[in-house]
Every structure is written in structure tokens, then in C-alpha cells.
Design a protein around this motif. Structure first.
Motif, PDB file in Angstrom:
ATOM      1  N   THR A 149      72.257 147.943  10.235  1.00 26.14           N
ATOM      2  CA  THR A 149      70.876 148.007   9.759  1.00 26.14           C
ATOM      3  C   THR A 149      69.928 148.170  10.946  1.00 26.14           C
ATOM      4  OG1 THR A 149      70.391 145.638   9.879  1.00 26.14           O
ATOM      5  CG2 THR A 149      71.440 146.452   7.836  1.00 26.14           C
ATOM      6  N   VAL A 198      78.368 149.525   8.179  1.00 28.15           N
ATOM      7  CA  VAL A 198      76.924 149.642   7.999  1.00 28.15           C
ATOM      8  C   VAL A 198      76.204 148.847   9.085  1.00 28.15           C
ATOM      9  CG1 VAL A 198      74.980 149.397   6.411  1.00 28.15           C
ATOM     10  CG2 VAL A 198      77.293 149.734   5.503  1.00 28.15           C
ATOM     11  N   VAL A 223      66.231 149.231   2.698  1.00 29.98           N
ATOM     12  CA  VAL A 223      67.456 149.098   1.910  1.00 29.98           C
ATOM     13  C   VAL A 223      67.747 147.607   1.752  1.00 29.98           C
ATOM     14  CG1 VAL A 223      69.935 149.578   1.801  1.00 29.98           C
ATOM     15  CG2 VAL A 223      68.363 151.298   2.746  1.00 29.98           C
ATOM     16  N   LEU A 231      77.324 154.103   8.410  1.00 29.01           N
ATOM     17  CA  LEU A 231      75.990 154.203   7.827  1.00 29.01           C
ATOM     18  C   LEU A 231      74.961 153.440   8.660  1.00 29.01           C
ATOM     19  CD1 LEU A 231      77.067 153.527   4.129  1.00 29.01           C
ATOM     20  CD2 LEU A 231      76.732 155.754   5.244  1.00 29.01           C
ATOM     21  N   TYR A 232      73.710 153.898   8.558  1.00 30.33           N
ATOM     22  CA  TYR A 232      72.583 153.253   9.242  1.00 30.33           C
ATOM     23  C   TYR A 232      71.518 153.011   8.183  1.00 30.33           C
ATOM     24  CZ  TYR A 232      69.444 152.385  13.235  1.00 30.33           C
ATOM     25  OH  TYR A 232      68.612 151.821  14.169  1.00 30.33           O
ATOM     26  N   ALA A 233      71.346 151.767   7.767  1.00 28.30           N
ATOM     27  CA  ALA A 233      70.416 151.415   6.706  1.00 28.30           C
ATOM     28  C   ALA A 233      69.055 151.080   7.296  1.00 28.30           C
ATOM     29  CB  ALA A 233      70.945 150.228   5.913  1.00 28.30           C
ATOM     30  N   ASP A 234      68.022 151.778   6.818  1.00 26.01           N
ATOM     31  CA  ASP A 234      66.692 151.440   7.326  1.00 26.01           C
ATOM     32  C   ASP A 234      66.199 150.169   6.650  1.00 26.01           C
ATOM     33  OD1 ASP A 234      65.601 152.243   4.878  1.00 26.01           O
ATOM     34  OD2 ASP A 234      64.451 153.897   5.717  1.00 26.01           O
ATOM     35  N   VAL A 238      70.824 155.673   5.342  1.00 23.12           N
ATOM     36  CA  VAL A 238      70.644 155.296   3.939  1.00 23.12           C
ATOM     37  C   VAL A 238      69.233 154.740   3.842  1.00 23.12           C
ATOM     38  CG1 VAL A 238      71.417 153.845   2.024  1.00 23.12           C
ATOM     39  CG2 VAL A 238      73.089 154.739   3.670  1.00 23.12           C
ATOM     40  N   THR A 239      68.434 155.282   2.911  1.00 25.82           N
ATOM     41  CA  THR A 239      67.031 154.906   2.831  1.00 25.82           C
ATOM     42  C   THR A 239      66.488 155.012   1.414  1.00 25.82           C
ATOM     43  OG1 THR A 239      64.817 155.350   3.737  1.00 25.82           O
ATOM     44  CG2 THR A 239      66.260 157.258   3.418  1.00 25.82           C
ATOM     45  N   VAL A 243      73.488 146.613   1.313  1.00 26.75           N
ATOM     46  CA  VAL A 243      74.213 146.708   2.588  1.00 26.75           C
ATOM     47  C   VAL A 243      75.509 145.906   2.507  1.00 26.75           C
ATOM     48  CG1 VAL A 243      74.136 146.056   5.032  1.00 26.75           C
ATOM     49  CG2 VAL A 243      72.149 147.149   3.965  1.00 26.75           C
ATOM     50  N   CYS A 292      67.796 157.133  -1.771  1.00 22.64           N
ATOM     51  CA  CYS A 292      68.005 156.304  -2.957  1.00 22.64           C
ATOM     52  C   CYS A 292      66.672 155.916  -3.574  1.00 22.64           C
ATOM     53  CB  CYS A 292      68.734 155.010  -2.582  1.00 22.64           C
ATOM     54  SG  CYS A 292      70.296 155.234  -1.739  1.00 22.64           S
TER      55      CYS A 292
END
Length: 112
Positions: free
Chosen positions: A27, A25, A10, A4-7, A55-56, A15, A78
Motif C-alpha cells: 500500500t 500487495v 483502497v 499490486l500497489y494499492a493507493d 489498484v485504485t 487489500v 474500481c
């Protein structure tokens, strides 16, 4: 588990909970692109290049980007939820064992 790549929007407790659930994950901040007003188009490009699902909480812009091009590693949209571990659990349950590539997933407060 998923990559996953969390902006930046998030919350870190989400995370961290996703990591505890076994997800890999990264970020935007950890990727060296934080606090620079990094455009969503580049977030999606970088995530895709590293085979990571975004994931945003930025639903409007990423929904638009998905409608323009589905050649990406997936997007999880989300809503903000102060129940961070609950939100991470809902994300986990939604994506577990699924092929995320090219798909748009939605996780709302209290439900998926």
C-alpha cells in the motif's frame, strides 16, 4: 499471483483479502507515502518502478494518466464496494494469469 500497489483510497479489507488470495500487495501507506497528498502521477511512477499494478478507486485521474502513457505495470480501476471480499475476488478473477503491463482494467461493484 500479481504484484499490486494499492493507493490510499483502497480499503484495507480489500487489500487483506487480496493478500489472502495470494497477491503481493504493497500500500502507499506501507511504502511510507501515506497521508501526504502523494500525487497520482508519483503513485503510478513508483508502482511502475517496482513492477506493481496500481489498484485504485480514483478512476478519473488514473484513466487520464493511462491515456497519456501506457508504459506502466497496469492499472485496476474500481468503484467503492462495501462487499470487500467480493471486490477482492472480482479483482483476483479479472487479473489472474494475465499480463497486466500497459493495460487498464475495470472492476465495478458486483461485476468486472
Amino acid at each position: 499471483m500479481a504484484r499490486l500497489y494499492a493507493d490510499e483510497n483502497v480499503p484495507m479489507p480489500v487489500v487483506n483479502s487480496l493478500r489472502q488470495l495470494g497477491h503481493d500487495v504493497l500500500t502507499v501507506v506501507e511504502d511510507g507515502k501515506g497521508n501526504r497528498r502523494y500525487p497520482d502521477t508519483l503513485v503510478l511512477r513508483d508502482a511502475t518502478a517496482s513492477d506493481r499494478t496500481v489498484v485504485t478507486l480514483n478512476r478519473k485521474d488514473f484513466r487520464r494518466l493511462h491515456s497519456q502513457n501506457t508504459s506502466h505495470a497496469g492499472i485496476v480501476l474500481c468503484t467503492f464496494d462495501p462487499d470487500f471480499s467480493g471486490q477482492a475476488s472480482r479483482i483476483h478473477e479479472l487479473i489472474a494469469g494475465r499480463d497486466l503491463a500497459g493495460r487498464l482494467w475495470q472492476v465495478y461493484r458486483g461485476r468486472s
